[in-house]
Structure formats: structure tokens, C-alpha cells
Design a protein around this motif. Structure first.
Motif, PDB file in Angstrom:
ATOM      1  N   SER A 144      17.136  55.107  37.189  1.00 32.30           N
ATOM      2  CA  SER A 144      16.071  54.113  37.045  1.00 32.30           C
ATOM      3  C   SER A 144      15.969  53.198  38.264  1.00 32.30           C
ATOM      4  CB  SER A 144      16.296  53.272  35.787  1.00 32.30           C
ATOM      5  OG  SER A 144      17.470  52.503  35.931  1.00 32.30           O
ATOM      6  N   GLY A 145      16.957  53.255  39.168  1.00 31.60           N
ATOM      7  CA  GLY A 145      16.922  52.435  40.375  1.00 31.60           C
ATOM      8  C   GLY A 145      17.191  50.966  40.104  1.00 31.60           C
ATOM      9  N   ARG A 146      18.033  50.684  39.112  1.00 32.13           N
ATOM     10  CA  ARG A 146      18.322  49.301  38.734  1.00 32.13           C
ATOM     11  C   ARG A 146      19.776  48.948  38.965  1.00 32.13           C
ATOM     12  NH1 ARG A 146      16.677  47.965  32.838  1.00 32.13           N
ATOM     13  NH2 ARG A 146      18.743  47.185  33.244  1.00 32.13           N
ATOM     14  N   THR A 147      19.998  47.676  39.300  1.00 32.82           N
ATOM     15  CA  THR A 147      21.348  47.149  39.375  1.00 32.82           C
ATOM     16  C   THR A 147      21.700  46.567  38.018  1.00 32.82           C
ATOM     17  OG1 THR A 147      21.133  46.652  41.719  1.00 32.82           O
ATOM     18  CG2 THR A 147      22.831  45.461  40.516  1.00 32.82           C
ATOM     19  N   LEU A 148      22.763  47.062  37.404  1.00 33.44           N
ATOM     20  CA  LEU A 148      23.147  46.641  36.063  1.00 33.44           C
ATOM     21  C   LEU A 148      24.041  45.406  36.076  1.00 33.44           C
ATOM     22  CD1 LEU A 148      23.893  50.192  34.672  1.00 33.44           C
ATOM     23  CD2 LEU A 148      21.760  48.919  34.537  1.00 33.44           C
ATOM     24  N   ALA A 149      24.878  45.274  37.092  1.00 39.07           N
ATOM     25  CA  ALA A 149      25.756  44.115  37.236  1.00 39.07           C
ATOM     26  C   ALA A 149      26.165  44.021  38.705  1.00 39.07           C
ATOM     27  CB  ALA A 149      26.981  44.245  36.357  1.00 39.07           C
ATOM     28  N   ALA A 150      26.494  42.821  39.135  1.00 44.28           N
ATOM     29  CA  ALA A 150      26.884  42.626  40.526  1.00 44.28           C
ATOM     30  C   ALA A 150      27.896  41.496  40.629  1.00 44.28           C
ATOM     31  CB  ALA A 150      25.670  42.321  41.392  1.00 44.28           C
ATOM     32  N   ALA A 151      28.695  41.534  41.678  1.00 40.23           N
ATOM     33  CA  ALA A 151      29.656  40.466  41.957  1.00 40.23           C
ATOM     34  C   ALA A 151      29.925  40.465  43.454  1.00 40.23           C
ATOM     35  CB  ALA A 151      30.955  40.684  41.190  1.00 40.23           C
ATOM     36  N   SER A 152      30.317  39.324  43.971  1.00 35.41           N
ATOM     37  CA  SER A 152      30.670  39.246  45.387  1.00 35.41           C
ATOM     38  C   SER A 152      31.667  38.116  45.598  1.00 35.41           C
ATOM     39  CB  SER A 152      29.434  39.009  46.256  1.00 35.41           C
ATOM     40  OG  SER A 152      29.006  37.676  46.165  1.00 35.41           O
ATOM     41  N   SER A 153      32.215  38.056  46.782  1.00 35.61           N
ATOM     42  CA  SER A 153      33.159  36.995  47.095  1.00 35.61           C
ATOM     43  C   SER A 153      32.438  35.664  47.296  1.00 35.61           C
ATOM     44  CB  SER A 153      33.968  37.359  48.344  1.00 35.61           C
ATOM     45  OG  SER A 153      33.103  37.624  49.422  1.00 35.61           O
ATOM     46  N   LEU A 154      31.114  35.663  47.275  1.00 35.29           N
ATOM     47  CA  LEU A 154      30.342  34.426  47.355  1.00 35.29           C
ATOM     48  C   LEU A 154      30.223  33.741  46.000  1.00 35.29           C
ATOM     49  CD1 LEU A 154      27.462  35.647  49.679  1.00 35.29           C
ATOM     50  CD2 LEU A 154      29.288  34.072  50.271  1.00 35.29           C
ATOM     51  N   ASP A 155      30.475  34.469  44.900  1.00 37.78           N
ATOM     52  CA  ASP A 155      30.383  33.897  43.564  1.00 37.78           C
ATOM     53  C   ASP A 155      31.468  32.844  43.360  1.00 37.78           C
ATOM     54  OD1 ASP A 155      28.276  35.520  42.856  1.00 37.78           O
ATOM     55  OD2 ASP A 155      29.545  37.057  41.960  1.00 37.78           O
ATOM     56  N   ALA A 156      31.098  31.793  42.654  1.00 35.15           N
ATOM     57  CA  ALA A 156      32.047  30.711  42.408  1.00 35.15           C
ATOM     58  C   ALA A 156      33.226  31.189  41.560  1.00 35.15           C
ATOM     59  CB  ALA A 156      31.343  29.549  41.725  1.00 35.15           C
ATOM     60  N   GLU A 157      32.985  32.154  40.642  1.00 33.82           N
ATOM     61  CA  GLU A 157      34.060  32.634  39.773  1.00 33.82           C
ATOM     62  C   GLU A 157      35.064  33.503  40.521  1.00 33.82           C
ATOM     63  OE1 GLU A 157      30.807  33.798  38.906  1.00 33.82           O
ATOM     64  OE2 GLU A 157      30.266  32.097  37.669  1.00 33.82           O
ATOM     65  N   ALA A 158      34.686  34.004  41.678  1.00 38.90           N
ATOM     66  CA  ALA A 158      35.554  34.932  42.417  1.00 38.90           C
ATOM     67  C   ALA A 158      36.312  34.244  43.538  1.00 38.90           C
ATOM     68  CB  ALA A 158      34.729  36.083  42.978  1.00 38.90           C
ATOM     69  N   THR A 159      36.407  32.941  43.490  1.00 38.42           N
ATOM     70  CA  THR A 159      37.124  32.253  44.555  1.00 38.42           C
ATOM     71  C   THR A 159      38.622  32.465  44.369  1.00 38.42           C
ATOM     72  OG1 THR A 159      37.130  30.235  43.246  1.00 38.42           O
ATOM     73  CG2 THR A 159      35.378  30.476  44.881  1.00 38.42           C
ATOM     74  N   ALA A 160      39.263  32.851  45.433  1.00 36.75           N
ATOM     75  CA  ALA A 160      40.711  33.043  45.427  1.00 36.75           C
ATOM     76  C   ALA A 160      41.252  32.542  46.753  1.00 36.75           C
ATOM     77  CB  ALA A 160      41.058  34.518  45.251  1.00 36.75           C
ATOM     78  N   SER A 161      42.298  31.780  46.672  1.00 36.07           N
ATOM     79  CA  SER A 161      42.901  31.301  47.903  1.00 36.07           C
ATOM     80  C   SER A 161      43.724  32.431  48.507  1.00 36.07           C
ATOM     81  CB  SER A 161      43.791  30.094  47.618  1.00 36.07           C
ATOM     82  OG  SER A 161      44.820  30.463  46.730  1.00 36.07           O
ATOM     83  N   GLY A 162      43.791  32.425  49.797  1.00 37.26           N
ATOM     84  CA  GLY A 162      44.570  33.456  50.461  1.00 37.26           C
ATOM     85  C   GLY A 162      43.719  34.313  51.365  1.00 37.26           C
ATOM     86  N   ASP A 163      44.163  35.524  51.578  1.00 37.42           N
ATOM     87  CA  ASP A 163      43.503  36.393  52.533  1.00 37.42           C
ATOM     88  C   ASP A 163      42.329  37.138  51.899  1.00 37.42           C
ATOM     89  OD1 ASP A 163      45.017  37.918  50.874  1.00 37.42           O
ATOM     90  OD2 ASP A 163      45.933  39.145  52.425  1.00 37.42           O
ATOM     91  N   LYS A 164      41.716  38.000  52.664  1.00 38.11           N
ATOM     92  CA  LYS A 164      40.549  38.755  52.208  1.00 38.11           C
ATOM     93  C   LYS A 164      40.897  39.721  51.081  1.00 38.11           C
ATOM     94  CE  LYS A 164      38.527  38.667  56.827  1.00 38.11           C
ATOM     95  NZ  LYS A 164      38.120  39.507  57.947  1.00 38.11           N
ATOM     96  N   LYS A 165      42.115  40.240  51.097  1.00 39.13           N
ATOM     97  CA  LYS A 165      42.538  41.151  50.030  1.00 39.13           C
ATOM     98  C   LYS A 165      42.586  40.429  48.693  1.00 39.13           C
ATOM     99  CE  LYS A 165      45.414  44.655  52.230  1.00 39.13           C
ATOM    100  NZ  LYS A 165      46.784  45.179  52.230  1.00 39.13           N
ATOM    101  N   ALA A 166      43.045  39.187  48.691  1.00 42.37           N
ATOM    102  CA  ALA A 166      43.098  38.408  47.449  1.00 42.37           C
ATOM    103  C   ALA A 166      41.693  38.142  46.933  1.00 42.37           C
ATOM    104  CB  ALA A 166      43.835  37.089  47.684  1.00 42.37           C
ATOM    105  N   ARG A 167      40.760  37.862  47.833  1.00 39.73           N
ATOM    106  CA  ARG A 167      39.375  37.651  47.415  1.00 39.73           C
ATOM    107  C   ARG A 167      38.772  38.941  46.874  1.00 39.73           C
ATOM    108  NH1 ARG A 167      38.856  34.255  52.235  1.00 39.73           N
ATOM    109  NH2 ARG A 167      37.818  35.987  53.258  1.00 39.73           N
ATOM    110  N   ALA A 168      39.099  40.076  47.485  1.00 39.28           N
ATOM    111  CA  ALA A 168      38.591  41.368  47.004  1.00 39.28           C
ATOM    112  C   ALA A 168      39.136  41.669  45.611  1.00 39.28           C
ATOM    113  CB  ALA A 168      38.973  42.481  47.979  1.00 39.28           C
ATOM    114  N   LYS A 169      40.386  41.321  45.374  1.00 41.77           N
ATOM    115  CA  LYS A 169      40.976  41.527  44.051  1.00 41.77           C
ATOM    116  C   LYS A 169      40.276  40.659  43.012  1.00 41.77           C
ATOM    117  CE  LYS A 169      45.427  42.304  42.026  1.00 41.77           C
ATOM    118  NZ  LYS A 169      46.814  42.534  42.297  1.00 41.77           N
TER     119      LYS A 169
END
Length: 118
Positions: free
Chosen positions: A48-73
Motif C-alpha cells: 500500500s506504500g504506507r508507513t505503519l510506525a516510525a522512530a528515530s533518535s530525534l524522538d524525545a522518548e528515545a533519548t539515551a545518554s552515551g554514545d551513538k550505539k546507546a541511542r540506536a538501542k
């Protein structure tokens, strides 16, 4: 010149992966994009060409202190939670031409730990 060759190689790998990987509504494609600073992930229904859900390291809920790997987790955990909210429990992993190593691997493992079957 070297950067363009690296980008061309990634695009070639991406095309090779996308030939085989396609998402449906029942089993969407977990598409990953990694920039130098952030990481983005989407659950895509290619039919259908639709995005069902999305997340990124820019989201406030995905903030993690530390390196890029911690943010990816943190992004992987957030994506698994949002997938559950959307009623999705399985997905096809699309690494987007990036090597399954480092941040991409951390994101995939965190999504698996969150309950998403990849």
C-alpha cells in the motif's frame, strides 16, 4: 571523491537487498537509515506504500545518554513498543545497504529484545 564511491557502494548494496526484501501489512519491512548523527527506522507496508510506525533518535522518548550505539538501542526499543501499539509482531529487516554492524546491529537486537520478531 572517496565519499561518493562509499555512497555508490551503499546504494548498490541497498538495491541488492531491496530486490529480495518486501514488506506486507502482516509482515512489514523494518527500514533503517543511519546518518552521521542520528538513526531512523520505519515499519513500511510496500504493497500500500504506507508507513505503519516510525522512530528515530530525534524522538524525545528515545533519548539515551552515551554514545551513538546507546541511542540506536533506545530507538530499537521504542520501535518495538510502537510496533506492538500498531499490532505488529513480525517484520522483515531492511538494513538499507548499511553493514549489519555497530549501530544497525544494536537497533535490530534491541527491537528483538522488545518483542519484535525479525
Amino acid at each position: 571523491m572517496i565519499a561518493s564511491k562509499k555512497r555508490e557502494a551503499r546504494v548498490r548494496r541497498r538495491k541488492r537487498v531491496r530486490k529480495r526484501v518486501s514488506g506486507t501489512a502482516a509482515r512489514p519491512r523494518l527500514a533503517v537509515y543511519r546518518s552521521n548523527r542520528h538513526i531512523y527506522v520505519q515499519l513500511v507496508d510496500d504493497i500500500s506504500g504506507r508507513t505503519l510506525a516510525a522512530a528515530s533518535s530525534l524522538d524525545a522518548e528515545a533519548t539515551a545518554s552515551g554514545d551513538k550505539k546507546a541511542r540506536a538501542k533506545a530507538v530499537g526499543n521504542l520501535m518495538a513498543a510502537r510496533a506492538k501499539e500498531a499490532g505488529i509482531d513480525t517484520a522483515v529487516f531492511d538494513r538499507g545497504g548499511f553493514l549489519f554492524h555497530g549501530r544497525v546491529r544494536e537497533l535490530a537486537e534491541a527491537a528483538r529484545e522488545g518483542g519484535l520478531r525479525i
